[in-house]
Design an enzyme around this catalytic site. Structure first.
Site, PDB file in Angstrom:
ATOM      1  N   GLY A 131     -28.245 -28.190 -33.024  1.00 35.22           N
ATOM      2  CA  GLY A 131     -29.398 -27.401 -33.464  1.00 35.22           C
ATOM      3  C   GLY A 131     -29.079 -25.924 -33.334  1.00 35.22           C
ATOM      4  O   GLY A 131     -28.160 -25.541 -32.615  1.00 35.22           O
ATOM      5  N   GLY A 168     -28.002 -31.941 -32.116  1.00 36.38           N
ATOM      6  CA  GLY A 168     -28.830 -32.150 -33.305  1.00 36.38           C
ATOM      7  C   GLY A 168     -28.127 -32.893 -34.427  1.00 36.38           C
ATOM      8  O   GLY A 168     -28.762 -33.579 -35.226  1.00 36.38           O
ATOM      9  N   GLU A 190     -25.678 -31.180 -23.647  1.00 37.19           N
ATOM     10  CA  GLU A 190     -26.857 -30.377 -23.300  1.00 37.19           C
ATOM     11  C   GLU A 190     -26.999 -30.007 -21.826  1.00 37.19           C
ATOM     12  O   GLU A 190     -27.555 -28.966 -21.503  1.00 37.19           O
ATOM     13  CB  GLU A 190     -28.139 -31.093 -23.759  1.00 37.19           C
ATOM     14  CG  GLU A 190     -28.351 -31.099 -25.258  1.00 37.19           C
ATOM     15  CD  GLU A 190     -27.525 -32.160 -25.995  1.00 37.19           C
ATOM     16  OE1 GLU A 190     -27.536 -32.156 -27.230  1.00 37.19           O
ATOM     17  OE2 GLU A 190     -26.866 -32.985 -25.319  1.00 37.19           O
ATOM     18  N   ASP A 205     -31.291 -34.641 -26.017  1.00 35.08           N
ATOM     19  CA  ASP A 205     -32.561 -34.944 -26.690  1.00 35.08           C
ATOM     20  C   ASP A 205     -32.335 -35.633 -28.040  1.00 35.08           C
ATOM     21  O   ASP A 205     -31.485 -36.505 -28.128  1.00 35.08           O
ATOM     22  CB  ASP A 205     -33.408 -33.668 -26.814  1.00 35.08           C
ATOM     23  CG  ASP A 205     -32.766 -32.607 -27.696  1.00 35.08           C
ATOM     24  OD1 ASP A 205     -31.525 -32.587 -27.846  1.00 35.08           O
ATOM     25  OD2 ASP A 205     -33.520 -31.773 -28.246  1.00 35.08           O
TER      26      ASP A 205
END
Length: 375
Positions: free
Chosen positions: A87, A135, A158, A166
């Site tokens: 992301g 992402g 992460e 996530d």
């Protein structure tokens, strides 16, 4: 009236499509034969996904899902280096610092997209050629088919930036065999090439240079069913001999991973690693010592709870956690240390696992009332 209205919509859709194929667009959305094709087109940013890309891809998937003339969806990246490196973390960081809504909108949009992929009624084929992290995993791993190549580099890194794995990591990681998912999620360990298949993240393995031919064969299918798509993918997969003889990189460590990463708390995992004392265990200890203690604790609980939840419930939980990270210190500090100043020495607060209280963790998992993610 209705007919002309529908015709107009179709024409507008086509115009929009042709507009989107201009090479400067960050994401290209086009229809070829019976296939809807999504091309992530930010090669300089390693195809990192931002909010505007999410806002284009999501409605397009929903449209193709309803369209009787679309039989499958293919997603790929441009530039040859990355499928999608994650992301757009920098933009989120800038927004989060000043309390901008983007830090809510981005995660909300991203997780809705992950769910749309996970529930998509049309076969979804992700060509994960090159770097596929964070992402990028979210827009591939929940689909029916994931095709890795010798250039694939997978990671959920992460915990090193004060976040947690996530994009539905709480769903797919604990469902990998043994404790591999816990190991990958906590340490951010990278997997390359055929190992991405062997870990259960990819469904097929094909040479990078064969992807254009594979895509062409998929597009050429007449009214393709999931079985027919699987047949095409299987035939390419079976012919691919790259690294066929190589043993799975984690094979020799699997016993240790399964026993050492089965602790009920991060402290217990650390204790087991210290007691084990093997070179492998010591290396994992060194890695975990660099990570945000808060992130490690959030991650272990996220994976343990996610193991028995639906994808929707996991994404709702992860949205709560994302907003907890936006309120905290470690995410901004991690991004500074790893991505901005690149000094690689984040000052985590709290600095030790012992200081991250259960009460604090409980708070991170609490429902957000009206602000909860709605899927």
């Amino acid at each position: 009236r209705l007919k002309t209205c529908n015709r107009l919509q179709v024409i507008l859709q086509h115009l929009k499509m042709s507009k989107q194929t201009d090479s400067t667009a960050e994401v290209l959305l086009e229809k070829k034969g019976g296939a809807g094709i999504i091309t992530l087109n930010r090669p300089k940013a390693l195809n990192a996904i931002n909010l505007s890309m999410i806002q284009q891809i999501y409605p397009q998937i929903k449209t193709w899902e309803q369209d009787p003339e679309t039989f499958l969806i293919i997603i790929k990246g441009t530039g040859g280096k990355a499928f999608c490196a994650g992301g757009d973390i920098r933009a989120i960081t800038e927004a989060g610092k000043v309390g901008d809504k983007l830090s809510q909108d981005f995660f909300r949009g991203e997780y809705r997209l992950n769910n749309a992929i996970g529930t998509c009624k049309k076969p979804y084929v992700a060509l994960i050629d090159g770097i596929t992290m964070g992402g990028g995993v979210g827009v591939s791993v929940h689909g029916h088919f994931r095709v890795a190549t010798e250039k694939t580099l997978f990671a959920m890194p992460e915990t090193a930036i004060g976040l947690f794995p996530d994009v539905g990591g709480g769903y797919f990681l604990p469902r990998l065999s043994g404790k591999i998912g816990y190991y990958l999620g906590l340490t951010g360990c990278r997997l390359k090439g055929r190992d991405v298949l062997k870990a259960g993240i990819a469904t097929h393995f094909v040479e990078s240079e064969k992807l254009p031919a594979l895509e062409k064969d998929l597009i050429a299918l007449r009214s393709p069913s999931e079985e027919k798509i699987a047949d095409v993918l299987n035939s390419y997969h079976m012919k691919c001999t790259v690294d066929q003889e190589k043993e799975f990189v984690l094979n020799e460590h699997m016993e240790k991973i399964n026993s050492l990463f089965s602790g009920n708390s991060v402290e217990e995992i650390v204790k087991k690693l210290k007691q084990d004392g093997s070179p492998f265990a010591i290396k994992q200890l060194e890695t975990l010592n660099k990570m945000s203690p808060t992130s490690l604790k959030l991650t272990l609980r996220q994976l343990r709870e996610g193991a028995s939840m639906s994808l929707q419930d996991v994404l709702t939980m992860e949205y709560r956690l994302s907003q907890a990270c936006m309120r905290g210190h470690d995410f901004f500090e991690g991004v500074r240390a790893v991505l901005i100043d690149k000094d690689q020495s984040p000052k985590w607060k709290p600095a030790t696992l012992e200081e991250v209280s259960d009460e604090f963790l409980d708070n991170c998992f609490k429902p957000l009332g009206n602000d909860d993610l709605k899927l």
